[in-house]
Design an enzyme around this catalytic site. Structure first.
Site, PDB file in Angstrom:
ATOM      1  N   ILE A 155       8.101  -5.804  10.618  1.00 48.95           N
ATOM      2  CA  ILE A 155       8.478  -5.447   9.270  1.00 48.95           C
ATOM      3  C   ILE A 155       9.399  -4.377  10.091  1.00 48.95           C
ATOM      4  CG2 ILE A 155       7.915  -3.911   7.453  1.00 48.95           C
ATOM      5  CD1 ILE A 155       5.055  -5.172   7.342  1.00 48.95           C
ATOM      6  N   CYS A 233       5.906   2.968   3.818  1.00 50.06           N
ATOM      7  CA  CYS A 233       5.205   1.788   3.178  1.00 50.06           C
ATOM      8  C   CYS A 233       4.305   1.130   3.952  1.00 50.06           C
ATOM      9  CB  CYS A 233       6.368   0.906   2.717  1.00 50.06           C
ATOM     10  SG  CYS A 233       7.276   1.430   1.489  1.00 50.06           S
ATOM     11  N   ASP A 259       4.457   4.513  -0.814  1.00 50.94           N
ATOM     12  CA  ASP A 259       3.742   3.393  -1.409  1.00 50.94           C
ATOM     13  C   ASP A 259       2.287   3.335  -0.979  1.00 50.94           C
ATOM     14  OD1 ASP A 259       3.849   0.930  -2.989  1.00 50.94           O
ATOM     15  OD2 ASP A 259       3.701  -0.312  -1.082  1.00 50.94           O
ATOM     16  N   GLU A 264      -7.147   5.540  -1.631  1.00 44.53           N
ATOM     17  CA  GLU A 264      -6.725   4.650  -2.564  1.00 44.53           C
ATOM     18  C   GLU A 264      -7.722   3.978  -3.191  1.00 44.53           C
ATOM     19  OE1 GLU A 264      -4.112   1.603  -0.965  1.00 44.53           O
ATOM     20  OE2 GLU A 264      -2.409   3.213  -0.425  1.00 44.53           O
ATOM     21  N   HIS A 282       0.903   0.984  -4.039  1.00 39.71           N
ATOM     22  CA  HIS A 282       0.752   0.154  -2.905  1.00 39.71           C
ATOM     23  C   HIS A 282       1.505  -1.288  -3.487  1.00 39.71           C
ATOM     24  CE1 HIS A 282      -1.841  -0.709   0.811  1.00 39.71           C
ATOM     25  NE2 HIS A 282      -0.942  -1.362   0.801  1.00 39.71           N
ATOM     26  N   LEU A 283       2.767  -1.246  -3.562  1.00 40.21           N
ATOM     27  CA  LEU A 283       3.313  -2.506  -4.002  1.00 40.21           C
ATOM     28  C   LEU A 283       4.190  -3.334  -2.978  1.00 40.21           C
ATOM     29  CD1 LEU A 283       4.895  -1.244  -7.341  1.00 40.21           C
ATOM     30  CD2 LEU A 283       2.813  -2.489  -7.217  1.00 40.21           C
ATOM     31  N   GLY A 284       3.917  -2.831  -1.809  1.00 45.56           N
ATOM     32  CA  GLY A 284       4.780  -3.436  -0.474  1.00 45.56           C
ATOM     33  C   GLY A 284       4.591  -4.837  -0.425  1.00 45.56           C
ATOM     34  N   ALA A 285       3.518  -5.409  -0.718  1.00 42.68           N
ATOM     35  CA  ALA A 285       3.333  -6.937  -0.797  1.00 42.68           C
ATOM     36  C   ALA A 285       3.442  -7.783  -2.072  1.00 42.68           C
ATOM     37  CB  ALA A 285       2.091  -7.322  -0.025  1.00 42.68           C
TER      38      ALA A 285
END
Length: 529
Positions: A155, A233, A259, A264, A282-285
């Site tokens: 990444i 992220c 993120d 969580e 937590h929108l990374g994926a």
């Protein structure tokens, strides 16, 4: 042959379900099970594979109810919801999909960087609220700024490529980044303190470990360049959120975009409510492409393992490609059986295991063979050992394991030689695999022979004296023991000799005692493979 069974207990693309079906695997898709640990425990024992995302928690207690489970596939990178030591102890492969959402996560980091630089979320709220605050939202250009990567893996390298594309200079701290790789991805490799001092923007792309926890601590944040912007992220807990909140309030850190969070779902957090912070859940994926990619990837990986023995992206075992698997399979069996033979002869504690790969086998990926050999050697002492946990178990027990590769010697294209060094004496044997794919033992105590392995065998050391074979064979006949194969070897006439005999059933104690009583017998052991 029974078809493998896979349970999908979290939301996965229907395309993943179809992959399992197309590959001839029975699949159950029930997302309610991932949220109900008791219901999951009640059915998990029926399955060979478990495909999950983040909702299902695979605990040691759950694994106690899963005697048939062979593989756990996590559609995504993080495996925080899987008890990996417990799975490893039970010989269960744990796979993830580290590349399926790499582009999506990298793009999210870049998007947050731009949003932070131009204060886009706050400007949007203000404008839609009927205000026109051009002077309030003064931004910064990213062109010619220095981006500091903490972690330059898959990444991180994508983030570097995209940042270079918008004119940024990229520096990276990553102990595992080679000089050649740094040049290849266009970054300057630096130490962490150098990165902290030079970076205008810092973005994190490392896993959460004991070494990386709070890598941006209060002390590290104090070393950063005034006005730095920080993006995370990767994983919650990489940044001390309390210390970062203080640095944001003081103005030392100009802004942060997160993120991921230490707890969580994040209902409260020290960063919430600060004007110069952007937060996403937590929108990374979370793109359609990424969700599809990781689902398809985990289904293919699990199917390859259950059907062919291929292992990819396992977090607790070496990878075996689909091309390697059929070539390795007979040698893995040979390694395990040779190790088992020596382990069953060893009574004193094992200090070291030495494995020599000769010829063509040495060109293969030998790590699974080594794991199998360790398993065979140690199973008489540790019945629960398996190929997955064997290398770690040996290390924990202080047993050194050495591998050596050599060119072919003698008449065999491939030969595996194993020596077990115990506290009393060394023991060694060698084996090979012929064209029929069956493992054979070809040397014991430097005595040549050629014997297949069988479920029940007898190993007898004796002096090479006339009449011994007749007495030995007659005794077995008198006791009703049927001989399947009878293999002999000796070092010289009248010297040390070996009988390696396959029989149809386990040798009872009274027969073993009678064999020991035959003149010239030095040792007799019953073996099971």
């Amino acid at each position: 042959m029974t078809r493998p069974r896979v349970l999908i207990s979290d939301a996965l693309s229907p395309a993943a379900v179809q992959i399992f079906k197309d590959r001839g695997i029975d699949v159950t898709f029930d997302t309610s099970l991932g949220k109900d640990k008791d219901k999951l425990a009640a059915v998990i024992g029926e399955y060979d594979g478990l495909a999950i995302r983040s909702a299902t928690k695979v605990t040691a207690k759950l694994l106690e109810s899963a005697p048939n489970l062979k593989v756990i596939g996590r559609a995504g990178i993080g495996v925080d919801n899987v008890d990996i030591p417990a799975a490893t102890a039970k010989g269960i492969i744990v796979m993830n999909t580290p590349f399926g959402n790499s582009i999506t996560t990298a793009e999210h980091a870049i998007a947050l960087m731009f949003a932070l630089a131009r204060q886009i979320p706050a400007a949007d709220v203000s404008t839609q609220g009927g205000k026109w605050e051009k002077n309030r939202f003064m931004g910064v250009e990213l062109e010619a700024k220095t981006l500091g990567l903490i972690g330059a893996g898959n990444i991180g390298s994508i983030v570097a490529r995209k940042a270079i594309g918008v004119g940024m200079k990229v520096i990276a701290y990553d102990p595992y980044l080679s000089a050649d790789r740094a040049v290849q991805i266009g970054v300057e490799k630096v130490e962490l303190d150098t990165l902290l001092a030079r970076a205008d923007v810092i973005t994190l792309h490392v896993p959460m470990t004991e070494q990386t926890k709070n890598i941006l601590s209060a002390e590290a944040l104090a070393k950063t360049k005034k006005g730095v912007r920080i993006i995370n992220c990767a994983r919650g807990g990489l940044v001390d959120e309390e210390a970062l909140a203080a640095a944001l309030k003081s103005g030392h850190v100009a802004g942060a975009a997160f993120d991921v969070f230490s707890v969580e779902p994040a209902e409260t957090n020290p960063l919430f409510g600060l004007d110069n912070v952007i937060c996403t859940p937590h929108l990374g994926a979370s793109t359609n492409e990424a969700q599809e990619n990781v689902a398809l990837q985990v289904a293919e990986q699990m199917a390859d393992y259950l059907l062919n023995g291929a292992i990819s992206n396992a977090v607790n075992f070496p990878s075996i490609t689909a091309e390697e698997a059929p070539k390795l399979k007979p040698f893995v069996a040979l390694g395990e059986k040779l190790g088992s033979f020596l382990g069953q002869l060893t009574e004193a504690p094992v200090k070291a295991i030495r494995i020599r790969y000769e010829g063509e086998v040495g060109t293969l990926n030998v790590r699974p063979i080594t794991a199998a050999a360790i398993t065979g050697v140690l199973r008489p002492f540790l019945p629960e050992i398996n190929m997955v946990n064997a290398p770690m178990t040996a290390k924990e027990k202080g047993i050194s394991v050495d591998e050596v590769k050599r060119s072919a010697e003698g008449d065999y294209e491939s030969r595996i030689y194993i020596e077990v060094l115990a506290e009393d004496m060394p023991r060694h044997a060698a084996g090979t695999v012929y064209q029929d794919g069956k493992p054979r033992i070809i040397e014991i105590r430097q005595i040549q022979m050629d014997a297949e392995f069988a479920p029940h065998m007898l190993y007898v050391r004796n002096d090479d004296k006339p009449g011994f074979i007749g007495r030995f064979g007659s005794l077995l006949g008198e006791k009703g023991i049927n001989i399947a194969t009878f293999n002999l070897g000796r070092d010289k006439p009248g010297g040390d000799a070996i009988c390696f005999v396959a029989v149809d059933e386990a040798i009872p104690d009274d027969v073993l005692n009678a064999i020991h009583a035959i003149p010239h017998v030095k040792r007799a052991r019953r073996l099971k493979f």
